[in-house]
Design a protein around this motif. Structure first.
Motif, PDB file in Angstrom:
ATOM      1  N   THR A  47      30.950  68.374  64.740  1.00  0.00           N
ATOM      2  CA  THR A  47      30.969  66.934  65.008  1.00  0.00           C
ATOM      3  C   THR A  47      30.422  66.163  63.805  1.00  0.00           C
ATOM      4  OG1 THR A  47      30.739  67.294  67.378  1.00  0.00           O
ATOM      5  CG2 THR A  47      30.138  65.114  66.551  1.00  0.00           C
ATOM      6  N   ALA A  48      29.346  66.659  63.212  1.00  0.00           N
ATOM      7  CA  ALA A  48      28.793  66.009  62.019  1.00  0.00           C
ATOM      8  C   ALA A  48      29.815  66.032  60.879  1.00  0.00           C
ATOM      9  CB  ALA A  48      27.497  66.693  61.596  1.00  0.00           C
ATOM     10  N   CYS A  49      30.521  67.147  60.722  1.00  0.00           N
ATOM     11  CA  CYS A  49      31.550  67.241  59.684  1.00  0.00           C
ATOM     12  C   CYS A  49      32.647  66.205  59.901  1.00  0.00           C
ATOM     13  CB  CYS A  49      32.161  68.642  59.645  1.00  0.00           C
ATOM     14  SG  CYS A  49      31.114  69.887  58.893  1.00  0.00           S
ATOM     15  N   LYS A  50      33.017  65.984  61.156  1.00  0.00           N
ATOM     16  CA  LYS A  50      34.042  64.994  61.472  1.00  0.00           C
ATOM     17  C   LYS A  50      33.601  63.601  61.014  1.00  0.00           C
ATOM     18  CE  LYS A  50      36.370  62.931  65.447  1.00  0.00           C
ATOM     19  NZ  LYS A  50      36.550  62.985  66.900  1.00  0.00           N
ATOM     20  N   VAL A  51      32.361  63.261  61.267  1.00  0.00           N
ATOM     21  CA  VAL A  51      31.845  61.952  60.877  1.00  0.00           C
ATOM     22  C   VAL A  51      31.752  61.845  59.354  1.00  0.00           C
ATOM     23  CG1 VAL A  51      29.840  60.417  60.996  1.00  0.00           C
ATOM     24  CG2 VAL A  51      30.623  61.621  63.055  1.00  0.00           C
ATOM     25  N   VAL A  52      31.211  62.866  58.705  1.00  0.00           N
ATOM     26  CA  VAL A  52      31.094  62.842  57.235  1.00  0.00           C
ATOM     27  C   VAL A  52      32.477  62.776  56.602  1.00  0.00           C
ATOM     28  CG1 VAL A  52      30.361  64.170  55.216  1.00  0.00           C
ATOM     29  CG2 VAL A  52      28.858  63.993  57.214  1.00  0.00           C
ATOM     30  N   ARG A  53      33.440  63.542  57.142  1.00  0.00           N
ATOM     31  CA  ARG A  53      34.807  63.506  56.594  1.00  0.00           C
ATOM     32  C   ARG A  53      35.376  62.091  56.690  1.00  0.00           C
ATOM     33  NH1 ARG A  53      38.159  67.368  55.168  1.00  0.00           N
ATOM     34  NH2 ARG A  53      36.998  68.987  56.265  1.00  0.00           N
ATOM     35  N   HIS A  54      35.152  61.441  57.810  1.00  0.00           N
ATOM     36  CA  HIS A  54      35.671  60.077  57.961  1.00  0.00           C
ATOM     37  C   HIS A  54      35.030  59.140  56.939  1.00  0.00           C
ATOM     38  CE1 HIS A  54      37.387  56.574  59.876  1.00  0.00           C
ATOM     39  NE2 HIS A  54      36.211  55.994  59.688  1.00  0.00           N
ATOM     40  N   LEU A  55      33.708  59.218  56.805  1.00  0.00           N
ATOM     41  CA  LEU A  55      32.991  58.302  55.916  1.00  0.00           C
ATOM     42  C   LEU A  55      33.198  58.597  54.436  1.00  0.00           C
ATOM     43  CD1 LEU A  55      29.618  58.077  57.852  1.00  0.00           C
ATOM     44  CD2 LEU A  55      31.454  56.371  57.782  1.00  0.00           C
ATOM     45  N   VAL A  57      35.752  60.909  53.074  1.00  0.00           N
ATOM     46  CA  VAL A  57      37.078  61.349  52.643  1.00  0.00           C
ATOM     47  C   VAL A  57      38.172  60.404  53.155  1.00  0.00           C
ATOM     48  CG1 VAL A  57      38.746  63.252  52.704  1.00  0.00           C
ATOM     49  CG2 VAL A  57      36.300  63.750  52.568  1.00  0.00           C
ATOM     50  N   THR A  58      38.187  60.163  54.451  1.00  0.00           N
ATOM     51  CA  THR A  58      39.239  59.334  55.041  1.00  0.00           C
ATOM     52  C   THR A  58      39.099  57.873  54.634  1.00  0.00           C
ATOM     53  OG1 THR A  58      39.292  60.829  56.925  1.00  0.00           O
ATOM     54  CG2 THR A  58      40.358  58.702  57.219  1.00  0.00           C
ATOM     55  N   GLN A  59      37.900  57.326  54.765  1.00  0.00           N
ATOM     56  CA  GLN A  59      37.638  55.923  54.434  1.00  0.00           C
ATOM     57  C   GLN A  59      36.405  55.821  53.536  1.00  0.00           C
ATOM     58  OE1 GLN A  59      39.320  53.117  55.143  1.00  0.00           O
ATOM     59  NE2 GLN A  59      40.906  54.294  56.166  1.00  0.00           N
ATOM     60  N   PRO A  60      36.506  56.294  52.311  1.00  0.00           N
ATOM     61  CA  PRO A  60      35.312  56.326  51.435  1.00  0.00           C
ATOM     62  C   PRO A  60      34.981  54.969  50.829  1.00  0.00           C
ATOM     63  CG  PRO A  60      37.196  57.164  50.258  1.00  0.00           C
ATOM     64  CD  PRO A  60      37.670  56.864  51.656  1.00  0.00           C
ATOM     65  N   ILE A  61      34.651  54.027  51.652  1.00  0.00           N
ATOM     66  CA  ILE A  61      34.395  52.666  51.205  1.00  0.00           C
ATOM     67  C   ILE A  61      33.202  52.579  50.251  1.00  0.00           C
ATOM     68  CG2 ILE A  61      32.933  52.006  53.158  1.00  0.00           C
ATOM     69  CD1 ILE A  61      35.685  49.820  51.686  1.00  0.00           C
ATOM     70  N   TYR A  62      32.249  53.488  50.366  1.00  0.00           N
ATOM     71  CA  TYR A  62      31.034  53.429  49.563  1.00  0.00           C
ATOM     72  C   TYR A  62      31.180  54.115  48.205  1.00  0.00           C
ATOM     73  CZ  TYR A  62      30.229  58.348  50.427  1.00  0.00           C
ATOM     74  OH  TYR A  62      30.356  59.694  50.446  1.00  0.00           O
ATOM     75  N   LEU A  63      32.328  54.667  47.898  1.00  0.00           N
ATOM     76  CA  LEU A  63      32.478  55.514  46.714  1.00  0.00           C
ATOM     77  C   LEU A  63      32.949  54.784  45.459  1.00  0.00           C
ATOM     78  CD1 LEU A  63      34.080  58.673  48.331  1.00  0.00           C
ATOM     79  CD2 LEU A  63      31.721  58.320  47.630  1.00  0.00           C
TER      80      LEU A  63
END
Length: 93
Positions: A47-55, A57-63
């Protein structure tokens, strides 16, 4: 275009609460010792991986200032973690 949101759901909230509790168990030593049901860990990690992947990889707004290929490295690391959790005893498919 606004970033896609990952709405928190009961599974995500409960998994992160359990991870924080597990973390606190190890950080704050108890004279009574530790008791951890290892069968709970894979689903929490996934579940944590799912959240980290979203933040990340999927929507890396902070990058905006991230190093080149940061997104790909994070995705590969998450893939390795998820693969390791698949082999963990007690994980239901």
């Amino acid at each position: 275009r606004p970033p896609s949101r990952l709405p928190p759901n009961v599974q995500i909230i409960e998994a992160f609460d359990a991870l924080v509790q597990l973390r606190n168990t190890f950080l704050h030593f108890s004279e009574d010792g530790w008791t951890v049901d290892l069968r709970e860990i894979p689903s929490l990690i996934l579940t944590a991986c799912k959240v980290v992947r979203h933040l990340a990889v999927t929507q890396p707004i902070y990058l905006k200032r991230a190093e080149p290929r940061h997104r790909e490295r994070v995705a590969a690391a998450l893939d390795r973690i998820e693969t390791a959790m698949e082999h963990y005893p007690g994980l239901e498919a």
